[in-house]
Scaffold this active site. Structure first.
Site, PDB file in Angstrom:
ATOM      1  N   ALA A  95       0.780  -1.115   0.026  1.00 65.20           N
ATOM      2  CA  ALA A  95      -0.137  -0.210  -0.105  1.00 65.20           C
ATOM      3  C   ALA A  95       0.866   1.242  -0.039  1.00 65.20           C
ATOM      4  O   ALA A  95       0.487   2.207  -0.387  1.00 65.20           O
ATOM      5  CB  ALA A  95      -0.913  -0.066   1.321  1.00 65.20           C
ATOM      6  N   LYS A  96       2.182   1.165   0.437  1.00 60.38           N
ATOM      7  CA  LYS A  96       2.948   2.411   0.218  1.00 60.38           C
ATOM      8  C   LYS A  96       2.449   3.619   1.030  1.00 60.38           C
ATOM      9  O   LYS A  96       2.474   4.703   0.473  1.00 60.38           O
ATOM     10  CB  LYS A  96       3.453   2.725  -0.990  1.00 60.38           C
ATOM     11  CG  LYS A  96       3.921   1.472  -1.972  1.00 60.38           C
ATOM     12  CD  LYS A  96       5.372   1.127  -1.830  1.00 60.38           C
ATOM     13  CE  LYS A  96       5.940   0.325  -2.974  1.00 60.38           C
ATOM     14  NZ  LYS A  96       5.368  -0.861  -3.338  1.00 60.38           N
ATOM     15  N   ARG A  97       1.826   3.205   2.357  1.00 58.31           N
ATOM     16  CA  ARG A  97       1.121   4.330   3.083  1.00 58.31           C
ATOM     17  C   ARG A  97       2.312   5.378   3.872  1.00 58.31           C
ATOM     18  O   ARG A  97       3.501   4.700   3.931  1.00 58.31           O
ATOM     19  CB  ARG A  97       0.099   3.900   4.068  1.00 58.31           C
ATOM     20  CG  ARG A  97      -1.033   3.130   3.075  1.00 58.31           C
ATOM     21  CD  ARG A  97      -1.758   4.079   2.173  1.00 58.31           C
ATOM     22  NE  ARG A  97      -3.181   3.654   1.765  1.00 58.31           N
ATOM     23  CZ  ARG A  97      -3.237   2.825   0.806  1.00 58.31           C
ATOM     24  NH1 ARG A  97      -2.461   2.591  -0.359  1.00 58.31           N
ATOM     25  NH2 ARG A  97      -4.660   2.509   0.642  1.00 58.31           N
TER      26      ARG A  97
END
EC number: 4.1.1.23
Lengths: 275, 275
Positions: A95-97
């Site tokens: 998700a690369k949050r």
């Protein structure tokens, strides 16, 4: 799941493969498009066909979000299906949050509690207070970008930043954060020569390695420089496996591709650990 | 929406306020929790009460994702409500996305096409090919993190990276990317003294400025150093406005808070542009 349990699964399956689930309706077999939830049906078939060869699945949230609510429902069904049927599998929300503290807490809640993933990928740019809310969850893992597999990795990640390359600063600084034992790192397979340096900084951490297959990285190179005495690698392959065929035999072909990678991994494990 | 249209709206409303929609069930008025979709009802009431005082709304995706499918449905209803009832409003999906090219394309599709936002926030760590897929959309805007409002901003963003601070490298490098005219940047209000340097690099770009209000940034300082001759600022306030009251008067109180900020902005615009 603990890293010890993940390690045991790797030795048992003789695999450190993670299958990336990037469901794209344009690349899926035609016959699935007529079902009510093609994305879930596709994932389910891939999972059923490969679960004994892989230790992890990594749904890429972008490929679900692109289909709106329907996509988010498919994501929920996919993670539930894995958790219910193959609870030994390590699950990664790719998700690369990352955001300010109270926002990161909400993302952590979304992926660790609501969806019940074992881990989530995060971006380091906003620093300590953007990552620590994820690290607060026990037996959950936060996989932070260090050196990525794409061309743009050289735009900023390899700049000399405060005396060393930025990705090294990211690795070193992150070790000082609270609950940093819950960190893993993304290191691209297309940059195998960097693994030696990275292992000096994080000798014990699991590294999630994308870029094998469609992106061109070499498994043997990655293992040569990146493996530690607990294996310490999760090598991801998505397109090369899940889109091996666009026909009704897609799951079978996906298994064949996964099996090729698993066999290569088995050889490496046998050789290195003399199991 | 074009930046020219955004600029015209700013002059017309004498406001460059953006209201952050961070819906948190724990902070909402009790009476809303009994409705079928409290998050949407909360947002709708805030929007109806403030739309003439603000030029933008910025739903923070984390606060929707934390509630799973129900949250994603509330996000969709919220953006649709704005687009249908207040089409002049500039909408920002505060999502901090960014991944390898084919994945970023899916995120762009999610926010620009499926949800129909005017803009989305992205993280720069993965470089050019992680951002250009967003920039390819005409009349859509990509708001990249430069210097953020949190403490962790000093972990990496202000390191000397290749001869200048990393956030300056990010700003300068991004100007060379394809369709870079579709870029805006996040610059935190808590770092007002940095705006002078930033304006030397991106004199014409819109800057999205979080950190006013709950995070402690000063509006007049930001305007003094950050405003350009087209205003060029979108100042975000979330908690200070949307959680001004937890009672049945929450929307009314939100309007009062928004009005205070708008009046301050009106003074600044009148003074600077002698309208």
């Amino acid at each position: 799941m603990t890293t010890q349990q993940l390690h045991e699964q790797i030795l048992q399956k003789k695999s450190f493969l993670c299958v990336g689930l990037d469901p794209d309706l344009d690349k899926m077999p035609q016959h699935l498009l007529e079902t009510e939830d093609p994305i879930f049906e596709f994932n389910k078939a891939i999972i059923d066909a490969t679960h004994d060869l892989t230790v992890g699945y990594k749904p890429n949230t972008a490929f679900f979000e692109a289909y709106g609510i329907k996509g988010w429902m498919s994501l929920q069904k996919t993670i539930n299906y894995i958790n219910e049927n193959y609870p030994e599998i390590f699950t990664i929300a790719d998700a690369k949050r990352g955001d300010i503290g109270n926002t990161s807490s909400m993302y952590a809640k979304a992926f660790f509690e609501d969806l019940n993933f074992d881990s989530v990928t995060v971006a380091p740019y906003m620093g300590k207070d953007s990552v620590e809310p994820f690290l607060a969850f026990e037996n959950k893992h936060t996989i932070m970008l260090a050196l990525t597999s794409n061309e743009g990795a050289f735009d900023f990640q390899t700049l000399n930043a405060g005396g060393k390359e930025l990705y090294k600063q990211v690795l070193e600084t992150s070790k000082t954060w609270k609950n940093s034992e819950n960190l893993m790192y993304v290191v691209g397979a297309t940059k195998a020569e960097y693994f030696t340096e990275i292992r000096k900084i994080v000798p014990d951490s699991f590294l999630l390695v994308p870029g094998i297959g469609a992106q061109g990285g070499s498994l043997s190179e990655v293992c040569k420089y990146g493996m530690n005495d607990k294996v310490g690698l999760l090598v991801n392959s998505a397109r090369a496996i899940i889109y091996a065929s666009k026909g009704t035999d897609f799951a079978e072909k996906a298994r064949e591709e996964a099996l090729k990678v698993q066999k290569e991994m088995e050889e490496i494990i046998d050789l290195k650990f003399q199991v």
